[in-house]
Write a protein that holds these residues in place. Structure first.
Motif, PDB file in Angstrom:
ATOM      1  N   LYS A  27       0.686  -1.162   0.008  1.00 39.57           N
ATOM      2  CA  LYS A  27      -0.044  -0.117  -0.044  1.00 39.57           C
ATOM      3  C   LYS A  27       0.802   1.294   0.120  1.00 39.57           C
ATOM      4  O   LYS A  27       0.315   2.406  -0.091  1.00 39.57           O
ATOM      5  CB  LYS A  27      -0.990  -0.003   1.018  1.00 39.57           C
ATOM      6  CG  LYS A  27      -2.029  -1.118   1.149  1.00 39.57           C
ATOM      7  CD  LYS A  27      -2.865  -0.891   2.079  1.00 39.57           C
ATOM      8  CE  LYS A  27      -4.305  -2.179   2.025  1.00 39.57           C
ATOM      9  NZ  LYS A  27      -5.162  -2.080   3.257  1.00 39.57           N
ATOM     10  N   ASP A  28       2.114   1.131   0.074  1.00 43.54           N
ATOM     11  CA  ASP A  28       2.844   2.349   0.019  1.00 43.54           C
ATOM     12  C   ASP A  28       2.853   2.715  -1.585  1.00 43.54           C
ATOM     13  O   ASP A  28       2.764   2.087  -2.186  1.00 43.54           O
ATOM     14  CB  ASP A  28       4.480   2.171   0.412  1.00 43.54           C
ATOM     15  CG  ASP A  28       4.540   1.913   1.877  1.00 43.54           C
ATOM     16  OD1 ASP A  28       3.598   2.002   2.586  1.00 43.54           O
ATOM     17  OD2 ASP A  28       5.570   1.606   2.251  1.00 43.54           O
ATOM     18  N   GLU A  29       3.275   4.147  -1.869  1.00 42.79           N
ATOM     19  CA  GLU A  29       3.403   4.478  -3.194  1.00 42.79           C
ATOM     20  C   GLU A  29       4.461   5.608  -3.295  1.00 42.79           C
ATOM     21  O   GLU A  29       4.892   6.265  -2.417  1.00 42.79           O
ATOM     22  CB  GLU A  29       1.869   5.581  -3.336  1.00 42.79           C
ATOM     23  CG  GLU A  29       0.818   4.577  -2.949  1.00 42.79           C
ATOM     24  CD  GLU A  29      -0.586   5.577  -2.642  1.00 42.79           C
ATOM     25  OE1 GLU A  29      -1.692   5.252  -2.263  1.00 42.79           O
ATOM     26  OE2 GLU A  29      -0.427   6.755  -2.682  1.00 42.79           O
ATOM     27  N   SER A  31       4.899   8.724  -6.167  1.00 46.44           N
ATOM     28  CA  SER A  31       3.768   9.805  -6.967  1.00 46.44           C
ATOM     29  C   SER A  31       4.696  10.778  -7.853  1.00 46.44           C
ATOM     30  O   SER A  31       5.618  11.347  -7.223  1.00 46.44           O
ATOM     31  CB  SER A  31       2.930  10.528  -6.030  1.00 46.44           C
ATOM     32  OG  SER A  31       2.191  11.580  -6.801  1.00 46.44           O
ATOM     33  N   TYR A  79       6.623  10.473  -1.755  1.00 49.64           N
ATOM     34  CA  TYR A  79       6.479   8.922  -1.157  1.00 49.64           C
ATOM     35  C   TYR A  79       5.522   9.104  -0.244  1.00 49.64           C
ATOM     36  O   TYR A  79       5.434   9.983   0.801  1.00 49.64           O
ATOM     37  CB  TYR A  79       7.984   8.680  -0.368  1.00 49.64           C
ATOM     38  CG  TYR A  79       7.736   7.288   0.065  1.00 49.64           C
ATOM     39  CD1 TYR A  79       7.455   6.145  -0.696  1.00 49.64           C
ATOM     40  CD2 TYR A  79       7.723   7.349   1.385  1.00 49.64           C
ATOM     41  CE1 TYR A  79       7.495   5.129   0.308  1.00 49.64           C
ATOM     42  CE2 TYR A  79       7.882   6.006   2.174  1.00 49.64           C
ATOM     43  CZ  TYR A  79       7.556   5.124   1.651  1.00 49.64           C
ATOM     44  OH  TYR A  79       7.752   3.604   2.282  1.00 49.64           O
ATOM     45  N   ASN A  80       4.402   8.297  -0.169  1.00 46.14           N
ATOM     46  CA  ASN A  80       3.507   7.933   0.759  1.00 46.14           C
ATOM     47  C   ASN A  80       3.418   6.935   1.418  1.00 46.14           C
ATOM     48  O   ASN A  80       3.244   5.830   0.831  1.00 46.14           O
ATOM     49  CB  ASN A  80       2.097   8.113   0.031  1.00 46.14           C
ATOM     50  CG  ASN A  80       1.763   9.454  -0.841  1.00 46.14           C
ATOM     51  OD1 ASN A  80       1.526  10.447  -0.054  1.00 46.14           O
ATOM     52  ND2 ASN A  80       1.474   9.392  -2.157  1.00 46.14           N
ATOM     53  N   TYR A  82       2.284   4.166   4.091  1.00 47.38           N
ATOM     54  CA  TYR A  82       0.995   3.412   4.660  1.00 47.38           C
ATOM     55  C   TYR A  82       0.884   3.371   6.199  1.00 47.38           C
ATOM     56  O   TYR A  82       2.007   2.603   6.595  1.00 47.38           O
ATOM     57  CB  TYR A  82       0.603   2.111   3.864  1.00 47.38           C
ATOM     58  CG  TYR A  82      -0.455   1.482   4.631  1.00 47.38           C
ATOM     59  CD1 TYR A  82      -1.707   1.814   4.136  1.00 47.38           C
ATOM     60  CD2 TYR A  82      -0.483   0.594   5.799  1.00 47.38           C
ATOM     61  CE1 TYR A  82      -2.979   1.111   4.830  1.00 47.38           C
ATOM     62  CE2 TYR A  82      -1.570  -0.201   6.161  1.00 47.38           C
ATOM     63  CZ  TYR A  82      -2.739   0.061   5.715  1.00 47.38           C
ATOM     64  OH  TYR A  82      -3.736  -0.644   6.213  1.00 47.38           O
ATOM     65  N   TYR A  88      -1.895   7.947   5.536  1.00 50.12           N
ATOM     66  CA  TYR A  88      -0.836   7.866   4.987  1.00 50.12           C
ATOM     67  C   TYR A  88       0.111   9.026   5.466  1.00 50.12           C
ATOM     68  O   TYR A  88      -0.266  10.150   5.981  1.00 50.12           O
ATOM     69  CB  TYR A  88      -0.912   7.996   3.597  1.00 50.12           C
ATOM     70  CG  TYR A  88      -1.356   6.709   2.777  1.00 50.12           C
ATOM     71  CD1 TYR A  88      -0.437   5.895   2.174  1.00 50.12           C
ATOM     72  CD2 TYR A  88      -2.483   6.401   3.017  1.00 50.12           C
ATOM     73  CE1 TYR A  88      -0.971   4.770   1.532  1.00 50.12           C
ATOM     74  CE2 TYR A  88      -3.069   5.236   2.299  1.00 50.12           C
ATOM     75  CZ  TYR A  88      -2.279   4.380   1.646  1.00 50.12           C
ATOM     76  OH  TYR A  88      -2.643   3.227   1.056  1.00 50.12           O
ATOM     77  N   SER A 190      -7.815   4.324  -8.580  1.00 55.39           N
ATOM     78  CA  SER A 190      -7.252   3.341  -7.458  1.00 55.39           C
ATOM     79  C   SER A 190      -7.605   1.932  -7.939  1.00 55.39           C
ATOM     80  O   SER A 190      -6.739   1.197  -7.605  1.00 55.39           O
ATOM     81  CB  SER A 190      -7.871   3.496  -5.944  1.00 55.39           C
ATOM     82  OG  SER A 190      -9.151   3.620  -6.261  1.00 55.39           O
ATOM     83  N   GLY A 196      -3.864   4.705 -11.167  1.00 54.86           N
ATOM     84  CA  GLY A 196      -2.747   5.580 -10.584  1.00 54.86           C
ATOM     85  C   GLY A 196      -2.669   6.966 -11.162  1.00 54.86           C
ATOM     86  O   GLY A 196      -2.156   7.776 -10.413  1.00 54.86           O
ATOM     87  N   ARG A 234       0.641   7.445  -9.903  1.00 60.24           N
ATOM     88  CA  ARG A 234       1.206   6.780  -8.760  1.00 60.24           C
ATOM     89  C   ARG A 234       1.473   5.486  -9.069  1.00 60.24           C
ATOM     90  O   ARG A 234       0.963   4.734  -9.732  1.00 60.24           O
ATOM     91  CB  ARG A 234      -0.046   6.806  -7.702  1.00 60.24           C
ATOM     92  CG  ARG A 234      -0.366   8.096  -6.688  1.00 60.24           C
ATOM     93  CD  ARG A 234      -1.746   8.110  -6.160  1.00 60.24           C
ATOM     94  NE  ARG A 234      -2.091   9.216  -5.566  1.00 60.24           N
ATOM     95  CZ  ARG A 234      -1.776   9.983  -4.520  1.00 60.24           C
ATOM     96  NH1 ARG A 234      -1.032   9.463  -3.687  1.00 60.24           N
ATOM     97  NH2 ARG A 234      -2.226  11.083  -4.411  1.00 60.24           N
ATOM     98  N   PHE A 236       2.010   1.973  -6.956  1.00 64.93           N
ATOM     99  CA  PHE A 236       1.857   1.327  -5.661  1.00 64.93           C
ATOM    100  C   PHE A 236       2.889   0.002  -5.494  1.00 64.93           C
ATOM    101  O   PHE A 236       3.230  -0.474  -6.494  1.00 64.93           O
ATOM    102  CB  PHE A 236       0.424   0.667  -5.779  1.00 64.93           C
ATOM    103  CG  PHE A 236      -0.451   1.858  -6.055  1.00 64.93           C
ATOM    104  CD1 PHE A 236      -1.128   2.605  -4.993  1.00 64.93           C
ATOM    105  CD2 PHE A 236      -0.995   1.938  -7.520  1.00 64.93           C
ATOM    106  CE1 PHE A 236      -2.253   3.354  -5.482  1.00 64.93           C
ATOM    107  CE2 PHE A 236      -2.067   2.955  -7.809  1.00 64.93           C
ATOM    108  CZ  PHE A 236      -2.701   3.667  -6.711  1.00 64.93           C
TER     109      PHE A 236
END
Length: 237
Positions: A27-29, A31, A79-80, A82, A88, A190, A196, A234, A236
């Motif tokens: 679930k990290d991203e 972007s 960077y997102n 989770y 986030y 999503s 994305g 994004r 994932f």
């Protein structure tokens, strides 16, 4: 022996990273995006040389008669991380260019003077929480609030006196240092086709303490308030 220790440490580090990604359930991203925008530059003041109606060399406030300040472009990588089902942690860096318009300024006391445009360029660093709302028709809306800083340079600082060239054209670049917040609202695809891709609106609100600029020979303060419109993509993992 020393190389073996380094290898073991590297293997442990790789294992922890893999384990962390597994725990995050992919679930990290990352972007990647680009933005443009428009806003204002206001509350400008600094140590200024004498002007008619205000003859001392002292702190003077002024207003740009056209206070427009635009984002020419802003290219970002975020960077997102989770944290839980809806939350986030966003961290990002952007390279951007902003500029004012060719206008005039009015000092406290009423004196009016020319004010050629200024170009700003630098890095914006951001960190803050981002809240994800429930998915709607394969789209995920979100809202965030970042602590922000803009560190860079401004051009066109020439004072233009004593035969040194035209006022506001060229001159040594000076340092720009700004801090503030950036609230944002956005939505991204999503799931399904075009997964994305997204769009966001963000408000860059900064208080700046900058180096010398033209006849503000000892630096100046200013506030930036810019609405930016960003398209992003994004990844994932």
């Amino acid at each position: 022996m020393r190389h073996q220790k380094k290898l073991r440490c590297l293997l442990i580090f790789i294992f922890l990273q893999i384990f962390n990604n597994i725990q995050a359930e992919n679930k990290d991203e990352f972007s990647f995006g680009i933005a443009a925008g428009n806003g204002i530059m206001e509350n400008v003041k600094g140590m200024h040389t004498p002007v008619p109606g205000n003859l001392g060399t002292n702190i003077k406030s002024l207003v740009l008669d056209d206070d427009s300040m635009n984002t020419i472009y802003s290219i970002n990588i975020d960077y997102n991380k989770y944290l839980n089902e809806n939350l986030y942690l966003n961290s990002g860096i952007s390279f951007s260019r902003h500029e004012t318009t060719d206008t005039t300024i009015t000092f406290d006391g009423g004196y009016n003077s020319e004010f050629p445009n200024i170009h700003f360029r630098g890095l914006t660093l951001e960190l803050g929480p981002s809240y994800r709302f429930n998915e709607i028709f394969n789209f995920t809306p979100y809202a965030g609030l970042n602590l922000s800083s803009f560190l860079g340079f401004q051009s066109d600082t020439n004072y233009g006196e004593n035969g040194s060239g035209e006022y506001g054209v060229g001159g040594a670049e000076t340092f720009v240092e700004c801090y503030g917040i950036t609230p944002n609202l956005g939505i991204f695809k999503s799931s399904g086709l075009l997964r994305g891709y997204g769009f966001s609106v963000e408000n860059l609100i900064l208080e700046c303490d900058n180096d010398h600029n033209r006849s503000m020979t000892e630096g100046y303060e200013a506030d930036f308030d810019i609405i930016q419109y960003r398209i992003d993509y994004r990844i994932f993992f």
